[in-house]
Write a protein that holds these residues in place. Structure first.
Motif, PDB file in Angstrom:
ATOM      1  N   THR A 251       0.850  -1.191   0.000  1.00  0.00           N
ATOM      2  CA  THR A 251       0.000   0.000   0.000  1.00  0.00           C
ATOM      3  C   THR A 251       0.880   1.234   0.000  1.00  0.00           C
ATOM      4  O   THR A 251       1.779   1.359   0.822  1.00  0.00           O
ATOM      5  CB  THR A 251      -0.923   0.005   1.230  1.00  0.00           C
TER       6      THR A 251
ATOM      7  N   ARG B  73      -0.660   4.502  -0.185  1.00  0.00           N
ATOM      8  CA  ARG B  73      -1.406   5.494   0.586  1.00  0.00           C
ATOM      9  C   ARG B  73      -2.882   5.156   0.553  1.00  0.00           C
ATOM     10  O   ARG B  73      -3.378   4.602  -0.420  1.00  0.00           O
ATOM     11  CB  ARG B  73      -1.181   6.871  -0.020  1.00  0.00           C
ATOM     12  N   GLN B  74      -3.586   5.506   1.627  1.00  0.00           N
ATOM     13  CA  GLN B  74      -5.037   5.396   1.650  1.00  0.00           C
ATOM     14  C   GLN B  74      -5.628   6.798   1.613  1.00  0.00           C
ATOM     15  O   GLN B  74      -5.091   7.722   2.221  1.00  0.00           O
ATOM     16  CB  GLN B  74      -5.500   4.676   2.905  1.00  0.00           C
TER      17      GLN B  74
ATOM     18  N   PRO C 294      -9.182   7.961   2.549  1.00  0.00           N
ATOM     19  CA  PRO C 294     -10.483   7.542   3.060  1.00  0.00           C
ATOM     20  C   PRO C 294     -11.661   8.322   2.488  1.00  0.00           C
ATOM     21  O   PRO C 294     -12.724   7.751   2.246  1.00  0.00           O
ATOM     22  CB  PRO C 294     -10.381   7.744   4.572  1.00  0.00           C
TER      23      PRO C 294
ATOM     24  N   CYS D 127     -12.614   6.740  -0.545  1.00  0.00           N
ATOM     25  CA  CYS D 127     -12.781   5.290  -0.394  1.00  0.00           C
ATOM     26  C   CYS D 127     -11.781   4.538  -1.273  1.00  0.00           C
ATOM     27  O   CYS D 127     -12.116   3.541  -1.912  1.00  0.00           O
ATOM     28  CB  CYS D 127     -14.209   4.856  -0.727  1.00  0.00           C
TER      29      CYS D 127
ATOM     30  N   ARG E  19      -7.547   3.195  -2.046  1.00  0.00           N
ATOM     31  CA  ARG E  19      -6.208   2.843  -1.576  1.00  0.00           C
ATOM     32  C   ARG E  19      -5.314   2.746  -2.814  1.00  0.00           C
ATOM     33  O   ARG E  19      -5.686   2.130  -3.811  1.00  0.00           O
ATOM     34  CB  ARG E  19      -6.248   1.500  -0.842  1.00  0.00           C
TER      35      ARG E  19
ATOM     36  N   GLU F 281      -2.109   1.157  -4.383  1.00  0.00           N
ATOM     37  CA  GLU F 281      -1.203   0.045  -4.131  1.00  0.00           C
ATOM     38  C   GLU F 281      -0.388  -0.263  -5.372  1.00  0.00           C
ATOM     39  O   GLU F 281      -0.774   0.070  -6.480  1.00  0.00           O
ATOM     40  CB  GLU F 281      -1.940  -1.183  -3.612  1.00  0.00           C
TER      41      GLU F 281
ATOM     42  N   VAL G 209      -5.484   1.774  -8.252  1.00  0.00           N
ATOM     43  CA  VAL G 209      -6.327   2.435  -7.261  1.00  0.00           C
ATOM     44  C   VAL G 209      -7.417   1.435  -6.934  1.00  0.00           C
ATOM     45  O   VAL G 209      -8.165   1.005  -7.812  1.00  0.00           O
ATOM     46  CB  VAL G 209      -6.931   3.745  -7.818  1.00  0.00           C
TER      47      VAL G 209
ATOM     48  N   ARG H 190     -10.689   0.153  -4.440  1.00  0.00           N
ATOM     49  CA  ARG H 190     -11.757   0.595  -3.533  1.00  0.00           C
ATOM     50  C   ARG H 190     -11.550  -0.058  -2.168  1.00  0.00           C
ATOM     51  O   ARG H 190     -11.313  -1.260  -2.067  1.00  0.00           O
ATOM     52  CB  ARG H 190     -13.117   0.232  -4.110  1.00  0.00           C
ATOM     53  N   ILE H 191     -11.635   0.719  -1.106  1.00  0.00           N
ATOM     54  CA  ILE H 191     -11.388   0.225   0.247  1.00  0.00           C
ATOM     55  C   ILE H 191     -12.462  -0.762   0.681  1.00  0.00           C
ATOM     56  O   ILE H 191     -12.160  -1.835   1.190  1.00  0.00           O
ATOM     57  CB  ILE H 191     -11.296   1.402   1.253  1.00  0.00           C
TER      58      ILE H 191
ATOM     59  N   CYS I 129     -18.357   1.669   1.602  1.00  0.00           N
ATOM     60  CA  CYS I 129     -17.805   2.987   1.924  1.00  0.00           C
ATOM     61  C   CYS I 129     -18.562   4.076   1.155  1.00  0.00           C
ATOM     62  O   CYS I 129     -18.809   3.944  -0.041  1.00  0.00           O
ATOM     63  CB  CYS I 129     -16.316   3.028   1.565  1.00  0.00           C
TER      64      CYS I 129
END
Length: 174
Positions: A46, A48-49, A51, A54, A56, A58, A73, A75-76, A80
């Motif tokens: 990862t 960065r997230q 939030p 929604c 992340r 990676e 990119v 989706r968390i 969300c």
């Protein structure tokens, strides 16, 4: 006569921090961070997230010469509720001239190839987001029919946006 060169020197010294924000010519990012720890090949990590979007960021070093790094990119969570959108940087073309802010500079070295690193630049476009006005009962509500009409008329409120670009820098190892 000697005051002119001295004055110019002082003005240049005062302006130097603004002219040289980063070593590679990027503006100064909103988030200050050191380079990440080196990552091995074929290991998803990862970056960065975000939030509010929604999302992340990676990536993974592949070890392949033609495509040394994969970037996605993700989706968390399917449940969300995003308060911002993540958009394609190639289409959005983020720059300070178009209202975007340089948010983050992420550097990740390749553990198997110390001369190579990935550089991810995250851009943020703020929007003036305010809750809806209070109704007669003192509640802040959003009504579906009103939002449908606003969407049909193209009058939806702007939402903050994020975009990211990725580049592999340095010499490839064999």
């Amino acid at each position: 006569m000697r005051l002119v060169p001295l004055t110019l020197l002082l003005l240049f010294a005062a302006a130097w921090p603004a002219l040289a924000d980063t070593a590679d010519g990027d503006p100064k990012p909103e988030i200050k961070r050191d380079a990440a720890k080196p990552q091995p090949q074929n290991s998803v990590h990862t970056l960065r997230q975000i939030p509010e979007a929604c999302a992340r960021l990676e990536g993974m070093f592949t070890g392949q010469a033609e495509d040394p790094y994969t970037f996605a990119v993700v989706r968390i969570s399917p449940t969300c509720q995003a308060r911002a959108r993540f958009v394609d940087a190639a289409k959005a073309k983020p720059s300070q001239a178009t209202g975007w802010k340089f948010n983050d500079l992420i550097r990740v070295p390749n553990a198997n190839c110390p001369s190579q690193q990935v550089v991810v630049r995250v851009w943020r476009k703020p929007a003036a987001v305010a809750p809806p006005a209070l109704d007669a009962q003192g509640k802040s509500r959003i009504y579906l029919e009103e939002q449908k009409q606003a969407a049909a008329a193209g009058k939806l409120a702007a939402v903050p946006m994020y975009a990211a670009t990725m580049a592999v820098e340095g010499q490839a190892c064999r």
